[in-house]
Design a protein around this motif. Structure first.
Motif, PDB file in Angstrom:
ATOM      1  N   GLY A  95      63.793 -10.550  69.222  1.00 35.33           N
ATOM      2  CA  GLY A  95      64.774 -11.464  68.782  1.00 35.33           C
ATOM      3  C   GLY A  95      64.381 -12.647  67.987  1.00 35.33           C
ATOM      4  O   GLY A  95      63.161 -12.858  68.034  1.00 35.33           O
ATOM      5  N   GLU A  96      65.129 -13.174  67.404  1.00 35.36           N
ATOM      6  CA  GLU A  96      65.015 -14.269  66.513  1.00 35.36           C
ATOM      7  C   GLU A  96      64.218 -15.416  67.129  1.00 35.36           C
ATOM      8  O   GLU A  96      63.081 -15.920  66.627  1.00 35.36           O
ATOM      9  CB  GLU A  96      66.210 -14.904  65.759  1.00 35.36           C
ATOM     10  N   LYS A  97      64.576 -15.998  68.309  1.00 35.05           N
ATOM     11  CA  LYS A  97      64.095 -17.060  69.134  1.00 35.05           C
ATOM     12  C   LYS A  97      62.527 -16.715  69.301  1.00 35.05           C
ATOM     13  O   LYS A  97      61.626 -17.547  69.223  1.00 35.05           O
ATOM     14  CB  LYS A  97      64.865 -17.520  70.263  1.00 35.05           C
ATOM     15  N   THR A  98      62.448 -15.530  70.035  1.00 38.57           N
ATOM     16  CA  THR A  98      60.982 -14.956  70.347  1.00 38.57           C
ATOM     17  C   THR A  98      60.247 -15.222  69.035  1.00 38.57           C
ATOM     18  O   THR A  98      58.998 -15.362  69.036  1.00 38.57           O
ATOM     19  CB  THR A  98      61.238 -13.741  70.878  1.00 38.57           C
ATOM     20  N   LYS A  99      60.683 -14.504  67.934  1.00 34.68           N
ATOM     21  CA  LYS A  99      59.936 -14.058  66.650  1.00 34.68           C
ATOM     22  C   LYS A  99      59.281 -15.520  66.245  1.00 34.68           C
ATOM     23  O   LYS A  99      58.150 -15.789  65.888  1.00 34.68           O
ATOM     24  CB  LYS A  99      61.080 -13.693  65.689  1.00 34.68           C
ATOM     25  N   LYS A 100      60.261 -16.555  66.217  1.00 31.33           N
ATOM     26  CA  LYS A 100      59.653 -17.893  65.999  1.00 31.33           C
ATOM     27  C   LYS A 100      58.792 -18.400  66.815  1.00 31.33           C
ATOM     28  O   LYS A 100      57.890 -19.126  66.274  1.00 31.33           O
ATOM     29  CB  LYS A 100      61.062 -18.689  66.012  1.00 31.33           C
ATOM     30  N   MET A 101      58.939 -18.276  68.145  1.00 36.19           N
ATOM     31  CA  MET A 101      57.950 -18.809  69.061  1.00 36.19           C
ATOM     32  C   MET A 101      56.571 -17.939  68.573  1.00 36.19           C
ATOM     33  O   MET A 101      55.356 -18.512  68.763  1.00 36.19           O
ATOM     34  CB  MET A 101      58.328 -18.616  70.471  1.00 36.19           C
TER      35      MET A 101
END
Ligand code: 3PG
Length: 329
Positions: A95-101
């Motif tokens: 997911g997006e939030k994980t990708k950003k991290m």
């Protein structure tokens, strides 16, 4: 198997499949963090060599649903404590939030992804899920010996997309168990107990071929319907929850002669105080035997506690595991 030592990891994002599936009490508190501790050398190596470590694991069996109790919060806490740094945690494994991290992760930092089995695609070995897990990563490291018998996306799917290496724990487990199969110090004794005969039978049969003695206790003793010269099936107590005195004595005598012992599964229902005697006495006999081994400096192969339950049994029976097959030599 190529190990992490052979990989160029500096400034690289490394996806590390760990097995942090620890036993928990009714409220979900970790009772034993042995598996977490055993993974530390691999993670410490990544930190020291300026890699960006992205750790992933399953925890319990959420069957594809988000379950609060099965989040990896306690694992994050333990890791931060043992590594003496603040381990970051993502809200999910994709997911997006994980990708950003993952994108923002710096060399030497550690990010723990959320429980892989919150997505049913993990156990289904769904390829788009595996691809998404590997999307931002440069390398894959398997240090999850305990889960390497599972044909799941994070074990056999991810290495289809990025180069795969073995972590230190995986390597140690495999070389120790291989040595037992190939050149054990004899007498080799296999001790098997527990309740699920289906999961143990292939390993018991293999040990009947390769071991000098095979001792069977626990509920599975009721289910063995064949005989062999080196097979010793315990007689059980009247209530059937433990092995009886005669079998305890016989097992202790055999263990006393052993130079290599492989033990999997309790010999009785040891959680119940009244039915713990067989397991306790055999454990003491094994530890005394280990002490003698230590004293006479016979081998360091024996003093080894595997992090794998099902994985250890399957490796001993099949001499390989699906998760090992995908790591190049
Ligand atoms: C284990 O606890 O044996 C491993 O973590 C594998 O777990 P599983 O049996 O739920 O696949």
């Amino acid at each position: 198997m190529k190990t992490i030592r052979e990989a160029d990891i500096k400034n690289k994002r490394v996806f590390v499949r760990c097995d942090f599936n620890c036993p928990v009490d009714d409220s979900g508190n970790i009772l034993d963090d042995f598996r977490i501790k055993k993974t530390l050398p691999t993670i410490e190596y990544l930190i020291k060599n300026d890699a960006k470590a992205v750790l992933a694991s399953h925890f319990g069996d959420p069957e594809g649903k988000f379950i609060e109790k099965l989040k990896l919060n306690q694992v994050q806490k333990k890791l931060s404590e043992y590594l003496k740094l603040s381990v970051l945690k993502a809200p999910d494994c994709i997911g997006e939030k994980t990708k950003k991290m993952v994108e923002e992760l710096q060399p030497g930092e550690v990010l723990l992804l959320e429980n892989l089995r919150f997505h049913k695609e993990e156990e289904e070995n769904d390829d788009s899920f595996a691809k998404e897990l590997s999307l931002l990563e440069d390398l894959f490291v398997n240090d999850a010996f305990g889960a390497s018998h599972r044909k799941h996306a994070s074990i056999i799917g991810v290495p289809k997309h990025i180069p795969a290496f073995a972590g230190f724990l995986l390597k140690k487990e495999v070389s120790t168990l291989k040595a037992i199969l190939e050149s054990p110090e004899r007498p080799l004794v296999g001790v098997f107990g527990g309740v699920k005969i289906e999961t143990k039978l292939p390993t018991i049969k293999k040990f009947i071929e390769i071991a000098d003695y095979v001792l069977i206790g626990g509920k599975i003793a009721k289910e063995i319907d064949f005989k062999n010269d080196n097979l010793f099936v315990a007689d059980l107590t009247e209530d059937g929850f433990d092995i009886n005195e005669k079998s305890i004595k016989e097992f202790k005598e055999i263990i006393g002669k052993a130079k290599t012992i492989v033990w999997n599964g309790p010999l009785g229902w040891f959680e119940k105080k009244e039915s713990g005697k067989g397991t306790k006495e055999v454990a003491i006999a094994i530890s005394e035997s280990l002490f003698a081994v230590e004293k006479y400096k016979l081998s360091d192969k024996i003093d080894f506690l595997s992090t794998g339950g099902g994985a250890m049994l399957e490796f001993l029976a099949e001499e390989t595991l699906p998760g090992l097959e995908v790591i190049p030599d």
